[in-house]
Scaffold this motif. Structure first.
Motif: not given
Length: 456
Positions: A427-450
């Motif tokens: 990571l570079t430090g500028d990314e928006l890292v997903i903090q929750s439900k990470s294990a249930s996600l798949t690569d390329g899945q559409a998400v809504e951020t909070v």
């Protein structure tokens, strides 16, 4: 606490071992949802935070005295009196800059051994007798040396007399030869020749007598020299006997000195078994209790066992904070001074020792303690919540949001502290890292951020 930059590979290995169980529930990837069957997943996101990350561990420990000395009687003796009791503070010996003792330790008790005192008097008498023998031998040496000088003088006198008698003999020999010639010419009478011959014989006898006196004087010189050598040998033997007597006296005096029980260092009397009239066997046998037990409590030692995963991070000089249940709200700061380096194979723990200053005596040996040790520090570390890291197929990932989709990023981790972990790479430090439900996600899945609030 020592500031150290940890190798990412090492820290990553430690983190994997420590966190696999914590996030094991996320090891199995979820079944990819149908793109048309569900709405975008609602996830919380946050950027990695640059901060100084510190790793600490808290483990139970035991407080012990820095030093502990059990004091026994050196020789069999009776306790005559004791001067301290349990809980008393005592003072140890003082030493100068050259290491020489300038003040003895505080007197704790006095013992009595009358037979040893009588033995000391006997040894003192033997020393005096040996000293008198030395003086007598020295006087004998002076006498022998005087006899030698006298014999040498008589030898010189005899040699001088011999020279005179030799000259007298030569004169009468010449005179006799001259008279004999005159008698042959009838110039003198035979009677004069006989008288001259008698004088010659007398001179010869005196000469021989002086030679004999020389031999006698030489024998006397040799005898007096031998006597002088003997007296010198006797004097050396007397000195040796005196040295032996003095050594025996010093040995007994040293043993009697053990009748004074003194404090070996500054500390506190933890145990007293010295009662007036008590007979101490001496030597500290297996069945004998010590007269006193003295403990040094400034500083104190705190022993703590660290688990294997943290053992490699513990080093001498690490800062430690000690807390005890009986003193709530008080923190005592110490330093890791040494470790056993090797782990106990039965518990897989590292035996660690922390020294804590204790000038006011607040910490007491035997107390149960909680010890927090600062094991490592990483400045400007790129950190995320530990829940953002996913373990799948023995690899570590983070999901970041790009263009409204969850994108899987392989990462390596470094230092872990509480709920935060260092991202060493990926990571570079500028990314928006997903903090929750990470294990249930798949690569390329559409998400809504909070946005997720994180402490700075």
């Amino acid at each position: 606490m020592n500031s150290r930059h940890l190798c990412p590979a090492v820290c990553g290995t430690l983190f994997v071992l420590a966190t696999m169980a914590a996030i094991g529930c996320r090891d199995k990837p979820a079944t990819p949802p149908s793109p048309t069957a569900s709405a975008p997943a609602r996830v919380t996101v946050a950027k990695p935070v640059r901060k100084t990350l510190r790793r600490a561990i808290t483990q139970p420990g035991q407080i012990e005295a820095f030093d502990q000395a059990r004091l026994y009687a050196k020789i069999p003796a009776y306790v005559d009196k004791y001067l301290v009791d349990i809980g008393d503070r005592v003072r140890g010996p003082r030493f100068g800059s050259d290491g020489e003792m300038i003040q003895r330790g505080q007197l704790l008790a006095e013992l009595s051994a009358p037979e040893m005192e009588r033995e000391l008097e006997q040894k003192q008498a033997l020393v005096a007798q040996a000293a008198a023998d030395v003086e007598q031998s020295q006087a004998a040496i002076k006498v022998a040396q005087a006899d030698t000088r006298s014999a040498e003088a008589r030898l010189k006198e005899a040699m001088a007399a011999t020279e005179r008698y030799e000259a007298e003999y030569q004169r009468w020999t010449s005179e006799y030869d001259r008279i004999v010639q005159l008698v042959s010419k009838s110039a003198v009478t035979q009677k004069l020749a006989d008288e001259t011959k008698s004088q010659k014989l007398a001179a010869d006898a005196a000469r021989k007598e002086s030679l004999a006196k020389i031999e006698s004087a030489r024998s006397m010189v040799a005898a007096s020299q031998a006597q002088a050598e003997k007296t010198m040998a006797d004097e050396a033997a007397a000195r040796a006997r005196r040295n032996v007597a003095e050594a025996a006296h010093a040995h007994t005096a040293a043993l009697l000195d053990y009748l004074k029980i003194e404090a070996p260092f500054d500390g506190t009397v933890w145990e007293r078994n010295a009662d007036i009239g008590y007979f101490a066997q001496g030597g500290g046998g297996n069945q004998e209790k010590p007269l006193f037990t003295i403990v040094r409590t400034d500083p104190v030692r705190v022993f703590v066992d660290l688990p294997e995963i943290d053992a490699v991070l513990a080093d001498a000089g690490d800062r430690a904070v000690v807390r005890v249940q009986s003193l709530p709200g008080e923190d005592f700061t110490g330093t890791v001074t040494r470790t056993s380096w090797a782990l106990d194979p039965s518990t897989r723990t590292l035996h660690t020792e922390v020294d804590v200053p204790n000038a006011d005596g607040r910490l007491r040996p035997g107390m149960y303690a909680q010890v927090t040790i600062d094991l490592a520090e990483k400045p400007e570390a790129c950190t995320v919540n530990i829940g953002a890291v996913v373990s799948q197929e023995n690899r570590l990932w983070c999901f970041v949001v790009e263009n409204g989709k969850a994108v899987r990023k392989p990462v390596t981790v470094g230092l872990k502290s509480g709920n935060e972990v260092e991202i060493a790479s990926g990571l570079t430090g500028d990314e928006l890292v997903i903090q929750s439900k990470s294990a249930s996600l798949t690569d390329g899945q559409a998400v809504e951020t909070v946005d997720a609030a994180r402490p700075k």
